[in-house]
Every structure is written in structure tokens, then in C-alpha cells.
Design a protein around this motif. Structure first.
Motif, short mmCIF file in Angstrom:
data_model
loop_
_atom_site.label_atom_id
_atom_site.label_comp_id
_atom_site.label_asym_id
_atom_site.label_seq_id
_atom_site.Cartn_x
_atom_site.Cartn_y
_atom_site.Cartn_z
N GLU A 168 54.39 47.08 48.69
CA GLU A 168 54.51 45.71 48.18
C GLU A 168 54.81 45.80 46.69
N GLU A 169 55.50 44.77 46.18
CA GLU A 169 55.84 44.74 44.75
C GLU A 169 54.82 43.91 43.98
N VAL A 170 54.40 44.44 42.86
CA VAL A 170 53.52 43.72 41.95
C VAL A 170 54.32 43.51 40.66
N PRO A 171 54.66 42.25 40.34
CA PRO A 171 55.41 42.02 39.11
C PRO A 171 54.52 42.27 37.89
N VAL A 172 55.05 43.03 36.93
CA VAL A 172 54.27 43.35 35.74
C VAL A 172 55.13 43.22 34.49
N GLU A 173 54.48 42.99 33.39
CA GLU A 173 55.08 43.13 32.06
C GLU A 173 54.42 44.34 31.44
N SER A 174 55.23 45.25 30.93
CA SER A 174 54.69 46.51 30.42
C SER A 174 55.02 46.71 28.95
N ILE A 175 54.06 47.25 28.23
CA ILE A 175 54.27 47.71 26.87
C ILE A 175 54.03 49.22 26.92
N CYS B 43 59.06 46.29 28.93
CA CYS B 43 59.93 46.10 30.08
C CYS B 43 59.18 45.33 31.16
N SER B 44 59.92 44.87 32.15
CA SER B 44 59.35 44.13 33.28
C SER B 44 59.99 44.59 34.58
N TYR B 45 59.41 45.61 35.20
CA TYR B 45 59.88 46.10 36.48
C TYR B 45 58.69 46.11 37.43
N PRO B 46 58.84 45.57 38.62
CA PRO B 46 57.71 45.56 39.56
C PRO B 46 57.22 46.96 39.87
N VAL C 216 50.76 50.01 29.26
CA VAL C 216 49.80 48.98 29.64
C VAL C 216 50.62 47.91 30.36
N CYS C 217 50.31 47.71 31.64
CA CYS C 217 51.10 46.84 32.50
C CYS C 217 50.24 45.68 32.97
N ARG C 218 50.66 44.48 32.66
CA ARG C 218 49.91 43.28 33.05
C ARG C 218 50.52 42.70 34.32
N ASP C 219 49.68 42.50 35.31
CA ASP C 219 50.08 41.86 36.56
C ASP C 219 50.35 40.39 36.25
N ILE C 220 51.58 39.95 36.49
CA ILE C 220 51.95 38.56 36.17
C ILE C 220 52.16 37.72 37.43
N THR C 221 51.61 38.17 38.56
CA THR C 221 51.75 37.46 39.83
C THR C 221 51.30 36.01 39.71
N GLU C 222 50.11 35.79 39.18
CA GLU C 222 49.57 34.42 39.09
C GLU C 222 50.39 33.55 38.15
N ARG C 223 50.85 34.12 37.06
CA ARG C 223 51.69 33.36 36.13
C ARG C 223 52.99 32.92 36.81
N LEU C 224 53.60 33.83 37.56
CA LEU C 224 54.85 33.50 38.25
C LEU C 224 54.62 32.42 39.32
N LYS C 225 53.50 32.50 40.02
CA LYS C 225 53.16 31.46 41.01
C LYS C 225 52.99 30.11 40.33
N ALA C 226 52.31 30.09 39.20
CA ALA C 226 52.10 28.84 38.47
C ALA C 226 53.42 28.27 37.97
N GLN C 227 54.28 29.14 37.45
CA GLN C 227 55.59 28.69 36.98
C GLN C 227 56.41 28.11 38.13
N GLU C 228 56.34 28.75 39.29
CA GLU C 228 57.07 28.26 40.46
C GLU C 228 56.53 26.91 40.91
N ALA C 229 55.20 26.75 40.90
CA ALA C 229 54.58 25.47 41.27
C ALA C 229 55.01 24.37 40.31
N ILE C 230 55.07 24.67 39.03
CA ILE C 230 55.52 23.68 38.04
C ILE C 230 56.98 23.32 38.28
#
Length: 181
Positions: A137-144, A127-130, A159-173
Motif C-alpha cells: 500500500e502507498e503512504v503519501p509522505v512529505e520528506s526532508i 521531496c514527496s514520494y509515497p 524525516v517523512c511525515r505521513d500526509i494521508t489525513e491532510r490529503l483526505k481533508a483537502q479532498e473533502a473540502i
């Protein structure tokens, strides 16, 4: 030889100045001692290996950069790795007095409950819930999330991976692509 499970794991060597041959009663006693030592040495090796395995797993658990939560099926948080307290700002005491739902917006609770049911029925889910920090503050994560056992209790491991940097990179692209259209 000192034997365990049919394998020689050590040996005891005795010598005597008095006897050319060790008396039978002494031989029997030494064989009995050797048999006891074999089991003891094997248990010591097993305990040492278990300690090393525990130490290795604890090191992995403590150094992983993802958030690791262990919680029961009522949602009570039982254990977390240091990354949780470090990045989310909660003390260990605070986090262990929370339910997993407390770390999510109330609007996501029903979906999280459905994830619980899926984990319970199928063994795992994603799942993916902040996650909400101590500062709200919200931290976007992908969880297994996986079902398992912890201290003889049925639990879920998340196990929840912080995807903040990935989302920023996607937004920049995305912005860059829009700019050059």
C-alpha cells in the motif's frame, strides 16, 4: 578543595587528634589525591551528562510520529525509528535489509536519486514520494532529507511525515466546494 579547570567542585576535610597541624608530606599527598579526584569527578559528570543526552535523544527518536530513516549514500537503510516498523508493517530485520529505493515505486527512483545528489551537494532537500508498506500500500509522505554523520559514517537523515489525513481533508473540502458551486 578539589579543583577542576580552576573551579572548586568538591572538598576533602580532614581532622586529627594526634597532630595540631597536618605534616607537609601528608598535605602533599592529599593535594595530589584531590587533583586526581577533580579529574575523575569531572569525567563522571561528563559521562552522566552524555548518558542523559543520549537517553533524551533516543526518547525523542522513539516517540516522534514521523518516519525517521537513516541511510548511507548507497541507499542502504542503517537505522529507523519505531514508527517506521509500526506503520509500514516491516520487521526491523526486514527494513534494515532494504535500500531506501525498495520503499518507493520504481517509477520514482530516478527522482529519488536526484534528491540524493542534491542532499550530497547542498546538505538537504525535500521531496514527496509515497512510501510502500509491507502490504504494497502507498503512504503519501512529505520528506526532508539532510546530510549528516552517524557512527562515523556519512549518511542521510530522512524525516517523512505521513500526509494521508491532510490529503483526505483537502479532498473533502474540494468536494464540499464543488457541491455548493
Amino acid at each position: 578543595p578539589i579543583m577542576y579547570n580552576g573551579k572548586a567542585i568538591a572538598s576533602i576535610n580532614f581532622g586529627s587528634r594526634k597532630y595540631e597541624k597536618i605534616p607537609y608530606t601528608s598535605q602533599s599527598l592529599l593535594l595530589s589525591i584531590a587533583a586526581q579526584l577533580g579529574g575523575t569527578i569531572s569525567r563522571i559528570k561528563t559521562v552522566t551528562q552524555l548518558r542523559e543526552t543520549k537517553k533524551n535523544l533516543q526518547t525523542l527518536f522513539d516517540t516522534i510520529n514521523d518516519f525517521v530513516f537513516i541511510f548511507d549514500f548507497d541507499g542502504n537503510i542503517i537505522y529507523v525509528n519505531p514508527e517506521v516498523t509500526k506503520k509500514l508493517g516491516y520487521s526491523i530485520k526486514e527494513i534494515l535489509n532494504k535500500r531506501i529505493f525498495d520503499l518507493h515505486k520504481q517509477e520514482n527512483w530516478e527522482e529519488i536519486r536526484k534528491t540524493f545528489i542534491e542532499v550530497f551537494e547542498n546538505g538537504s532537500s525535500s521531496c514527496s514520494y509515497p512510501i510502500i508498506t509491507v502490504n504494497n500500500e502507498e503512504v503519501p509522505v512529505e520528506s526532508i532529507v539532510t546530510r549528516g554523520r552517524w557512527n562515523e559514517q556519512d549518511v542521510a537523515f530522512a524525516v517523512c511525515r505521513d500526509i494521508t489525513e491532510r490529503l483526505k481533508a483537502q479532498e473533502a473540502i474540494r468536494k464540499s466546494e464543488e457541491k455548493y458551486r
